[in-house]
Design a protein around this motif. Structure first.
Motif, mmCIF file in Angstrom:
data_model
loop_
_atom_site.group_PDB
_atom_site.id
_atom_site.type_symbol
_atom_site.label_atom_id
_atom_site.label_comp_id
_atom_site.label_asym_id
_atom_site.label_seq_id
_atom_site.Cartn_x
_atom_site.Cartn_y
_atom_site.Cartn_z
ATOM 1 N N PHE A 1 34.116 25.037 -66.896
ATOM 2 C CA PHE A 1 34.251 23.751 -66.203
ATOM 3 C C PHE A 1 33.165 23.570 -65.145
ATOM 4 N N LEU A 2 32.945 24.602 -64.335
ATOM 5 C CA LEU A 2 31.980 24.461 -63.241
ATOM 6 C C LEU A 2 30.534 24.497 -63.720
ATOM 7 N N THR A 3 30.288 25.026 -64.916
ATOM 8 C CA THR A 3 28.942 24.970 -65.478
ATOM 9 C C THR A 3 28.654 23.591 -66.067
ATOM 10 N N VAL A 4 29.673 22.997 -66.669
ATOM 11 C CA VAL A 4 29.512 21.675 -67.280
ATOM 12 C C VAL A 4 29.479 20.571 -66.228
ATOM 13 N N LEU A 5 30.236 20.742 -65.146
ATOM 14 C CA LEU A 5 30.418 19.669 -64.166
ATOM 15 C C LEU A 5 29.105 19.080 -63.643
ATOM 16 N N ARG B 1 25.763 14.099 -57.170
ATOM 17 C CA ARG B 1 26.463 15.042 -58.051
ATOM 18 C C ARG B 1 26.769 16.368 -57.378
ATOM 19 N N MET B 2 25.846 16.912 -56.574
ATOM 20 C CA MET B 2 26.118 18.193 -55.930
ATOM 21 C C MET B 2 27.131 18.036 -54.800
ATOM 22 N N LEU B 3 27.171 16.833 -54.183
ATOM 23 C CA LEU B 3 28.207 16.569 -53.181
ATOM 24 C C LEU B 3 29.583 16.561 -53.832
ATOM 25 N N ILE B 4 29.690 15.878 -54.976
ATOM 26 C CA ILE B 4 30.967 15.847 -55.692
ATOM 27 C C ILE B 4 31.334 17.246 -56.180
ATOM 28 N N TYR B 5 30.343 17.997 -56.628
ATOM 29 C CA TYR B 5 30.569 19.378 -57.081
ATOM 30 C C TYR B 5 31.167 20.213 -55.949
#
Length: 362
Positions: free
Chosen positions: A298-302, A313-317
């Protein structure tokens, strides 16, 4: 007999294997139908590599109870050793990609396992912060050593130097590792199917070790070191066993990762890489193998899924990481989870009771 009638350990093992197999067929079908983008398709092999790394690190962090921050170091040992092995075999005339990958993965795993064993002999006598600092230092040492390695191959065999590529003294040879530039000209032979196969092997090795007598000894050391020593368990031996097996599996995952790119550099296997793998383990649950698989995938795809909103995107991550850590510890989530578990237990007991009643009436 349904899956609910099985022992919890057996049921958990079946679910873990089912997650991997179902994911493989689902992704294969979706990819064949064109529902997976090229960027996401390119992440399939790295996902398998990270899943294998997370599962193997969970053996040390979750099962053995030791904090290791040098897992990327063992990954790099396997990656660069596998590249050298594949380069030599290609020079010898081996053309089968499957044979090249299998040989490189085995050699990479053995090399990483040997390094893990040698490092673990003194390191496994340490605990807590001391162990974390030493493993962190090991990862940085390996990265800096690889920055100074120049390896090539020609008809005369392997050539090694720590000065520069011109010092190799080759005649019409191929440079395999070029110092800070890393491994160059790699044949991209890793595939999603080989990645899933490696994940299944990693899961099988870890689960079989966990459920064995040695695995119970490892968990006994984790739960209470003094009590384990009092009944005659060799603490250092079992901690070293878990550390060595995890190192070997990380080496094989490193080969899978390296063979997916045409070039890899030592800087890719730094401290941040080790922390990333540790994040997968922590978010998936300490000692929870299926959780490590899901969190790593999940965290690789996100980040790739969020690429259309590149600025955020990195903020949401980061927000997702925080929520995953915080939400399960809230009382509202715990009450809802307990209510759901109670409901599922009642539903599983009701059919069994009805069956027993029917048999009695007969």
């Amino acid at each position: 007999m349904g899956i609910k009638a099985l022992k919890p350990q057996t049921r958990s093992t079946i679910i873990t294997y089912a997650i991997v197999i179902v994911a493989f067929f689902a992704v294969t079908v979706l990819d064949g139908m064109g529902f997976i983008s090229n960027s996401l398709s390119g992440q399939l092999v790295p996902i398998c590599a990270y899943v294998s790394l997370a599962v193997s690190l969970n053996l040390v962090v979750g099962v053995s109870g030791e904090l290791s921050l040098g897992h990327a170091g063992f990954m790099s040992v396997g990656a660069f050793t596998g590249v050298v092995a594949a380069g030599c075999l290609t020079r010898m005339g081996v053309e089968s990609e499957i044979l090249l990958f299998v040989a490189a993965a085995v050699i990479g795993a053995v090399a990483a396992g040997i390094i893990g064993f040698l490092v673990g002999i003194p390191v496994m006598r340490l605990r807590g912060d001391y162990l974390a600092i030493v493993t962190l230092a090991f990862g940085e040492i390996i990265k800096n050593l690889l920055n100074n390695f120049y390896i090539g191959v020609d008809d005369a065999g392997l050539h090694f130097s720590m000065t520069d590529s011109s010092s190799l003294g080759m005649t019409q040879g191929t440079i395999l590792i070029n110092g800070p530039k890393g491994a160059v000209g790699i044949d991209k032979i890793s595939t999603f199917a080989l990645g899933i196969l490696l994940v299944l092997i990693t899961v099988a090795v870890v689960l079989n070790l966990m459920h064995s007598r040695d695995g119970r000894a490892i968990m006994a050391v984790r739960d209470n070191r003094i009590a384990a020593e009092s009944v005659g368990i060799n603490v250092t031996k079992y901690r070293l066993m878990a550390f060595t097996v995890a190192s070997a599996l990380a080496g094989a995952a490193g080969v899978l990762y390296a063979m997916n790119y045409s070039t890899i550099t030592p800087s890719q296997f730094d401290f941040n890489q080790s922390i990333l793998i540790l994040v997968y383990v922590v978010l998936g649950g300490m000692g929870n193998i299926s959780g490590s698989i899901i969190s790593a995938a999940f965290l690789t795809v996100l980040p790739e899924v969020l690429r259309p909103i590149n600025n955020y995107r990195m903020l949401i991550y980061a927000v997702v990481l925080i929520l995953v850590m915080v939400v399960p510890n809230t009382k509202l989530y715990q009450r809802a989870a307990e209510a759901l578990r109670s409901k599922l237990r009642r539903e599983s007991k009701t059919p069994a009771a009805a069956t027993e009643g029917g048999e009695g009436n007969e």
